[in-house]
Design an enzyme around this catalytic site. Structure first.
Site, short mmCIF file in Angstrom:
data_model
loop_
_atom_site.label_atom_id
_atom_site.label_comp_id
_atom_site.label_asym_id
_atom_site.label_seq_id
_atom_site.Cartn_x
_atom_site.Cartn_y
_atom_site.Cartn_z
N HIS A 65 0.82 -1.22 0.00
CA HIS A 65 0.00 0.00 0.00
C HIS A 65 0.85 1.27 0.00
O HIS A 65 0.71 2.10 -0.92
CB HIS A 65 -1.00 -0.03 1.16
CG HIS A 65 -1.58 1.30 1.47
ND1 HIS A 65 -2.39 1.98 0.59
CD2 HIS A 65 -1.45 2.11 2.55
CE1 HIS A 65 -2.74 3.14 1.13
NE2 HIS A 65 -2.18 3.25 2.30
N GLU A 101 0.37 5.70 12.76
CA GLU A 101 -1.00 5.30 13.11
C GLU A 101 -1.14 3.80 13.30
O GLU A 101 -1.84 3.33 14.20
CB GLU A 101 -1.96 5.78 12.01
CG GLU A 101 -3.41 5.44 12.29
CD GLU A 101 -4.34 6.07 11.25
OE1 GLU A 101 -4.13 7.23 10.88
OE2 GLU A 101 -5.28 5.38 10.83
N ASP A 102 -0.47 3.03 12.45
CA ASP A 102 -0.71 1.58 12.43
C ASP A 102 0.36 0.76 13.13
O ASP A 102 0.14 -0.42 13.40
CB ASP A 102 -0.83 1.08 10.99
CG ASP A 102 -2.06 1.64 10.27
OD1 ASP A 102 -2.94 2.17 10.96
OD2 ASP A 102 -2.11 1.55 9.04
N HIS A 145 3.79 6.84 5.68
CA HIS A 145 2.59 7.58 6.11
C HIS A 145 1.70 6.82 7.08
O HIS A 145 0.97 7.42 7.84
CB HIS A 145 1.78 8.08 4.90
CG HIS A 145 0.90 7.04 4.25
ND1 HIS A 145 1.35 6.24 3.22
CD2 HIS A 145 -0.38 6.66 4.49
CE1 HIS A 145 0.36 5.43 2.85
NE2 HIS A 145 -0.69 5.65 3.61
N ASP A 150 -3.35 8.36 -1.16
CA ASP A 150 -3.71 7.29 -0.23
C ASP A 150 -5.14 6.82 -0.51
O ASP A 150 -5.43 5.63 -0.61
CB ASP A 150 -3.58 7.82 1.20
CG ASP A 150 -3.98 6.82 2.25
OD1 ASP A 150 -3.42 5.72 2.29
OD2 ASP A 150 -4.89 7.15 3.06
NI NI Z 1 -2.54 4.63 3.90
#
Ligand code: NI
Length: 211
Positions: A63, A91-92, A87, A148
């Site tokens: 991704h 967050e992940d 990016h 994205d």
């Molecule tokens: Ni993304």
């Protein structure tokens, strides 16, 4: 930590086959890029996302690679390409903004932070909040978010209900309306995908001949 990261960086691009199409796009469109920094960002992102899968079942790193390739084809600079590779790592994956700043600089760290939803906010407020923070960043960061969502508007998983599909489409509309001014090209690509969302499912694989 820096020495550990540097060890993974290599000036010999081509040693990482998954990275080669992106590197080729950058060589074509932005040949003065810092290829070492881009490879280092890929290595950090790949390690951070290792074990995570996309809904498609592909390794997650596909991704950020797809997002970054869209931006490379637009001739974006090194900071933008590095931020695009990284990016989703805050967050992940729990990579800290301080780590990104130490290794990739304040521009990358600030961009990735803006692109990261605030986990302290309720779900319905996290995206608008992120979009407001992206709008305070250079236009290149807006482009990361647009690319994205262009990449993410894939056929929804079969278990998604109609309301969830509609909400995802509406969220994409919110994104294109907030950020589309940064790139008429990406705005057009995203609006085209939104208009066709959800796309028709891919044709079913041919039934196996043995029954
Ligand atoms: Ni993304």
């Amino acid at each position: 930590v820096r020495s550990r990261l540097v060890r993974f960086g290599t000036r010999n691009s081509g040693t990482t086959p998954a990275l080669e199409p992106l590197m080729q796009a950058i060589r074509t469109n932005y040949p003065k890029a810092d290829f070492s920094a881009i490879e280092q960002a890929y290595v950090v992102a790949e390690r951070a996302h290792r074990g995570q899968l996309r809904k498609s079942g592909d390794p997650y790193i596909t991704h950020p690679l797809a997002v970054t390739t869209i931006l490379a084809e637009l001739g974006m600079d090194t900071t933008t390409l590095v931020a695009a590779l990284l990016h989703d790592t805050v967050e992940d994956c729990g990579v800290t903004v301080a780590t990104l700043e130490a290794h990739f600089g304040t521009g990358v760290a600030a961009g990735v932070l803006a692109l990261s939803k605030d986990p302290a906010l309720p779900r319905d407020q996290a995206m608008p909040d992120s979009l407001r923070r992206i709008q305070l960043q250079p236009r290149e960061v807006w482009l990361v978010k647009l690319a994205d969502r262009v990449t993410n508007l894939q056929p929804p998983p079969s278990h998604w209900k109609a309301a969830k599909i509609a909400a995802y489409r509406d969220e994409a509309t919110t994104i294109v309306e907030a950020l589309g001014a940064a790139s008429s090209y990406l705005e057009g690509r995203l609006r085209t995908k939104i208009a066709a969302y959800p796309p028709a499912p891919a044709p079913a694989a041919p039934a196996a001949s043995s029954t």
